[in-house]
Design an enzyme around this catalytic site. Sequence first.
Site, PDB file in Angstrom:
ATOM      1  N   GLU A   4       0.833  -1.223   0.000  1.00 38.39           N
ATOM      2  CA  GLU A   4       0.000   0.000   0.000  1.00 38.39           C
ATOM      3  C   GLU A   4       0.856   1.257   0.000  1.00 38.39           C
ATOM      4  OE1 GLU A   4      -2.547  -0.145   3.424  1.00 38.39           O
ATOM      5  OE2 GLU A   4      -4.176  -1.020   2.302  1.00 38.39           O
ATOM      6  N   GLU A  36      -5.917  -7.353  -1.030  1.00 38.71           N
ATOM      7  CA  GLU A  36      -6.505  -7.532   0.311  1.00 38.71           C
ATOM      8  C   GLU A  36      -7.987  -7.244   0.237  1.00 38.71           C
ATOM      9  OE1 GLU A  36      -4.795  -5.047   3.382  1.00 38.71           O
ATOM     10  OE2 GLU A  36      -2.752  -5.515   2.719  1.00 38.71           O
TER      11      GLU A  36
HETATM   12  C1  BG6 Z   1      -4.393  -2.608   5.080  1.00 38.98           C
HETATM   13  C2  BG6 Z   1      -3.039  -3.076   5.547  1.00 38.98           C
HETATM   14  O1  BG6 Z   1      -4.347  -1.226   5.039  1.00 38.98           O
HETATM   15  O2  BG6 Z   1      -5.481  -2.839   5.902  1.00 38.98           O
HETATM   16  C3  BG6 Z   1      -3.066  -4.225   6.538  1.00 38.98           C
HETATM   17  O3  BG6 Z   1      -2.217  -3.410   4.451  1.00 38.98           O
HETATM   18  C4  BG6 Z   1      -4.199  -4.027   7.513  1.00 38.98           C
HETATM   19  O4  BG6 Z   1      -1.814  -4.325   7.153  1.00 38.98           O
HETATM   20  C5  BG6 Z   1      -5.502  -3.974   6.744  1.00 38.98           C
HETATM   21  O5  BG6 Z   1      -4.235  -5.009   8.512  1.00 38.98           O
HETATM   22  C6  BG6 Z   1      -6.741  -3.892   7.610  1.00 38.98           C
HETATM   23  O6  BG6 Z   1      -6.638  -2.813   8.478  1.00 38.98           O
HETATM   24  P1  BG6 Z   1      -6.762  -2.974  10.058  1.00 38.98           P
HETATM   25  O7  BG6 Z   1      -6.431  -1.636  10.598  1.00 38.98           O
HETATM   26  O8  BG6 Z   1      -8.159  -3.369  10.312  1.00 38.98           O
HETATM   27  O9  BG6 Z   1      -5.786  -4.031  10.447  1.00 38.98           O
END
Ligand code: BG6
Length: 476
Positions: free
Chosen positions: A184, A378
């Site tokens: 990201e 993701e």
């Molecule tokens: C993304 C990241 O922004 O979101 C991850 O690459 C992160 O590392 C994921 O875990 C979800 O966000 P969060 O804050 O719920 O863990």
Amino acid sequence: MKRILWGGATAASQYEGGFYDGKGLDTQDCRRWVPRLSTDTVQTRLLTEADVQRAKNSFPDDCSFPFRMGSRGYEYWESDLHNIMSLGLDIYRLSISWSRLFPTGFEEQPNPEGVAYYDRIIRALVNAKIKVFVTINHYAIPIAIIDRYGGWRHRDVIDLYLKMAKFVVNRWRDDVDYWLPINEINSGYFSPYNGLGIIGSDDRNYDYESVFNGLHYQMVASALITKYGHETGVRGKFVCMVSCFNYYALHPRPEDNLKLVHDEQINQWWCADVLATGEYGYYAEKFLNDHGVVLDVTDKDREALMSHTCDIVSFSYYSSSICSVDEKREQVPGNLVATLRNPSLETTEWGWQIDPIGLRIAAHKFFDRYRKPVMVAENGLGARDNVDSDGRIRDDYRISYFERHMAQAELAAREGVDIEAYFVWGIIDIVSAGSCEMEKRYGVIYVDADNEGRGTYRRLPKDSFYWYRDFIASHR
Ligand code: BG6
């Protein structure tokens, strides 16, 4: 239509724990530590040697600190991979911990225990015929680099990154299918500490000069490792990744739609444009001038960016966003940034808006803009889970989330988007990056641990595990 690879993803700092065997301190290890140092001066100063010593000395007594425990993947990796194999994943995305390989970032030789750990994991994946996606750096930056340089605000960090990245690419050159230089990459804009290791840039005191130069150095570093991989005949493809916000205008009025164009340019396309096309977007110059930023761009940088663009574009997708010139609207949280509330969407327990169709829209936008294969790097639902008395975790809410999002990814592919892969984020429960807690769970595999690190760390398949297993099997 080509078959989408169905995968799962984790990040070292959220999964591994293993704060020993030579691992150095990194920015994620110190996340909770930094604010504890002082209530108001910490945002504007760098860590001192004394701070670092205090953080080091705090282990192991302070091992309840979530990032230092993670999901204890450093110990449980073998049984985790066993679960991943029974799930039938086509592809697994893991990240390399920079400070496990090069504890301060300045060593010439890597830490052998760290190398052996990743050797074991990557070998097991290859033997199981699971494709390997390696994120070379996912947030965590060795603290010694923050001490010396203030994070990515200094050009010298490019060389430190390249030393680590070249080692990684060489070591696993025949085993890895996809390489992502930096997770990201646009996150440094929203979260300068996480993304760039820059302390002292916050909402009140945003340091555009450091942040945009830091992003530039990260993009040059990404292009240079891509160049190295391409020129040395590495097998895997090189991917770039941004966090996707997928803006909608609140109203049909032209002003909101114009804001949408501008917000997407700066928040979403800025880095992807550079990494996928080799040059800054036409809009960048005005934005930088308006904010008084002088970018430190050399002719060599320009050459590197232009000659070694990524092979694949990817994005993380959790929700869509709303923009409006009317700033007094109700806000809701989201990944990295808050957004305006979209009255037509439900939200997660953490207030993130759920929009499966937005995933399909985003896939079209990325493919249309770059005409390179697209990956959903993701996607997932952060939720609290309960283990029932019979030992089952009935996470039907997560199954419903996946069903709807995966269906939209498939529809985008049917409509002509070249979708290479889709990854469930946090395939196994890991510590949340944003809120630093274990109880915001994304996995289809449960880890018995709470926010204080209490629990057995036993792994349990959730109902979503069986659902995803059947989904993948039916898509073979
Ligand atoms: C993304 C990241 O922004 O979101 C991850 O690459 C992160 O590392 C994921 O875990 C979800 O966000 P969060 O804050 O719920 O863990």
